[in-house]
Design a protein around this motif. Sequence first.
Motif, PDB file in Angstrom:
ATOM      1  N   VAL A   7       0.878  -1.207  -0.031  1.00  0.00           N
ATOM      2  CA  VAL A   7      -0.124   0.015   0.018  1.00  0.00           C
ATOM      3  C   VAL A   7       0.900   1.336  -0.070  1.00  0.00           C
ATOM      4  O   VAL A   7       1.722   1.380   0.826  1.00  0.00           O
ATOM      5  CB  VAL A   7      -0.904   0.010   1.262  1.00  0.00           C
ATOM      6  CG1 VAL A   7      -1.591   1.457   1.177  1.00  0.00           C
ATOM      7  CG2 VAL A   7      -1.896  -0.901   1.130  1.00  0.00           C
ATOM      8  N   LEU A   8       0.609   2.254  -0.905  1.00  0.00           N
ATOM      9  CA  LEU A   8       1.445   3.195  -1.036  1.00  0.00           C
ATOM     10  C   LEU A   8       0.545   4.643  -1.047  1.00  0.00           C
ATOM     11  O   LEU A   8      -0.607   4.626  -1.068  1.00  0.00           O
ATOM     12  CB  LEU A   8       1.987   3.386  -2.681  1.00  0.00           C
ATOM     13  CG  LEU A   8       2.642   2.100  -2.803  1.00  0.00           C
ATOM     14  CD1 LEU A   8       3.098   2.358  -4.502  1.00  0.00           C
ATOM     15  CD2 LEU A   8       4.237   2.072  -2.337  1.00  0.00           C
ATOM     16  N   ASP A   9       1.268   5.695  -0.308  1.00  0.00           N
ATOM     17  CA  ASP A   9       0.446   6.910  -0.243  1.00  0.00           C
ATOM     18  C   ASP A   9       0.553   7.669  -1.532  1.00  0.00           C
ATOM     19  O   ASP A   9       1.339   7.316  -2.407  1.00  0.00           O
ATOM     20  CB  ASP A   9       0.858   7.669   0.971  1.00  0.00           C
ATOM     21  CG  ASP A   9       2.319   8.123   1.113  1.00  0.00           C
ATOM     22  OD1 ASP A   9       3.161   8.368   0.091  1.00  0.00           O
ATOM     23  OD2 ASP A   9       2.866   8.289   2.101  1.00  0.00           O
ATOM     24  N   ASP A  16       6.734   6.093  -7.904  1.00  0.00           N
ATOM     25  CA  ASP A  16       6.671   4.525  -8.322  1.00  0.00           C
ATOM     26  C   ASP A  16       5.816   4.341  -9.729  1.00  0.00           C
ATOM     27  O   ASP A  16       5.687   3.282 -10.100  1.00  0.00           O
ATOM     28  CB  ASP A  16       5.672   3.869  -7.469  1.00  0.00           C
ATOM     29  CG  ASP A  16       5.831   2.359  -7.542  1.00  0.00           C
ATOM     30  OD1 ASP A  16       6.970   1.784  -7.333  1.00  0.00           O
ATOM     31  OD2 ASP A  16       4.807   1.710  -7.457  1.00  0.00           O
ATOM     32  N   ARG A  17       5.848   5.504 -10.596  1.00  0.00           N
ATOM     33  CA  ARG A  17       5.077   5.505 -11.573  1.00  0.00           C
ATOM     34  C   ARG A  17       5.890   4.769 -12.683  1.00  0.00           C
ATOM     35  O   ARG A  17       5.416   4.097 -13.706  1.00  0.00           O
ATOM     36  CB  ARG A  17       4.474   6.649 -12.103  1.00  0.00           C
ATOM     37  CG  ARG A  17       3.464   7.246 -11.260  1.00  0.00           C
ATOM     38  CD  ARG A  17       2.642   8.442 -11.684  1.00  0.00           C
ATOM     39  NE  ARG A  17       1.754   9.132 -10.674  1.00  0.00           N
ATOM     40  CZ  ARG A  17       0.402   9.110 -10.801  1.00  0.00           C
ATOM     41  NH1 ARG A  17       0.112   9.157 -12.310  1.00  0.00           N
ATOM     42  NH2 ARG A  17      -0.359   9.679  -9.966  1.00  0.00           N
ATOM     43  N   VAL A  32      -4.085   2.047  -8.406  1.00  0.00           N
ATOM     44  CA  VAL A  32      -5.588   1.978  -8.274  1.00  0.00           C
ATOM     45  C   VAL A  32      -5.866   2.322  -6.798  1.00  0.00           C
ATOM     46  O   VAL A  32      -4.855   2.016  -6.058  1.00  0.00           O
ATOM     47  CB  VAL A  32      -6.675   0.850  -8.517  1.00  0.00           C
ATOM     48  CG1 VAL A  32      -6.532   0.604 -10.046  1.00  0.00           C
ATOM     49  CG2 VAL A  32      -6.193  -0.254  -7.836  1.00  0.00           C
ATOM     50  N   PRO A  33      -6.796   3.377  -6.533  1.00  0.00           N
ATOM     51  CA  PRO A  33      -6.906   3.442  -4.866  1.00  0.00           C
ATOM     52  C   PRO A  33      -7.413   2.282  -4.101  1.00  0.00           C
ATOM     53  O   PRO A  33      -8.151   1.553  -4.866  1.00  0.00           O
ATOM     54  CB  PRO A  33      -8.092   4.686  -4.972  1.00  0.00           C
ATOM     55  CG  PRO A  33      -8.436   5.063  -6.364  1.00  0.00           C
ATOM     56  CD  PRO A  33      -7.735   4.021  -7.055  1.00  0.00           C
ATOM     57  N   VAL A  34      -6.915   2.000  -3.008  1.00  0.00           N
ATOM     58  CA  VAL A  34      -7.777   1.039  -2.117  1.00  0.00           C
ATOM     59  C   VAL A  34      -9.069   1.276  -1.874  1.00  0.00           C
ATOM     60  O   VAL A  34      -9.599   2.439  -1.649  1.00  0.00           O
ATOM     61  CB  VAL A  34      -6.845   1.021  -0.810  1.00  0.00           C
ATOM     62  CG1 VAL A  34      -7.381   0.180   0.113  1.00  0.00           C
ATOM     63  CG2 VAL A  34      -5.305   0.945  -0.941  1.00  0.00           C
ATOM     64  N   TYR A  41      -2.713   3.565  -2.271  1.00  0.00           N
ATOM     65  CA  TYR A  41      -3.077   2.940  -3.554  1.00  0.00           C
ATOM     66  C   TYR A  41      -2.241   1.789  -3.547  1.00  0.00           C
ATOM     67  O   TYR A  41      -1.448   1.464  -2.889  1.00  0.00           O
ATOM     68  CB  TYR A  41      -2.481   3.920  -4.665  1.00  0.00           C
ATOM     69  CG  TYR A  41      -3.146   5.346  -4.884  1.00  0.00           C
ATOM     70  CD1 TYR A  41      -4.176   5.742  -5.455  1.00  0.00           C
ATOM     71  CD2 TYR A  41      -2.448   6.330  -3.649  1.00  0.00           C
ATOM     72  CE1 TYR A  41      -4.652   6.798  -5.655  1.00  0.00           C
ATOM     73  CE2 TYR A  41      -3.332   7.598  -3.893  1.00  0.00           C
ATOM     74  CZ  TYR A  41      -4.311   7.632  -4.602  1.00  0.00           C
ATOM     75  OH  TYR A  41      -4.986   9.004  -4.846  1.00  0.00           O
ATOM     76  N   VAL A  42      -2.450   0.719  -4.538  1.00  0.00           N
ATOM     77  CA  VAL A  42      -1.711  -0.450  -4.746  1.00  0.00           C
ATOM     78  C   VAL A  42      -1.550  -0.443  -6.313  1.00  0.00           C
ATOM     79  O   VAL A  42      -2.319   0.209  -6.920  1.00  0.00           O
ATOM     80  CB  VAL A  42      -2.348  -1.692  -4.365  1.00  0.00           C
ATOM     81  CG1 VAL A  42      -2.702  -1.668  -2.939  1.00  0.00           C
ATOM     82  CG2 VAL A  42      -3.909  -1.761  -5.016  1.00  0.00           C
TER      83      VAL A  42
END
Length: 65
Positions: A7-9, A16-17, A32-34, A41-42
């Motif tokens: 899980v990323l903020d 990370d893109r 995509v949002p959690v 995001y994951v």
Amino acid sequence: MIGDAEVLDRVQRDADRVVLCRCGGAGRVVHVPVEGDTEHYVRSTFTCTWDRPGPHEPLLPPRRR
């Protein structure tokens, strides 16, 4: 993608893109949002932009434990 569920903020997501690919090229990660949380995001998909043979998987940093 590769089964990674870190899980990323927002800051981590933006960093990370664009990542290196195992084929030696580079590609783009889509996040995509959690579900139920618009701040985290994951990773969803990865597309390598290079036309090279080899495995097209993101070369991600080691997971934090």
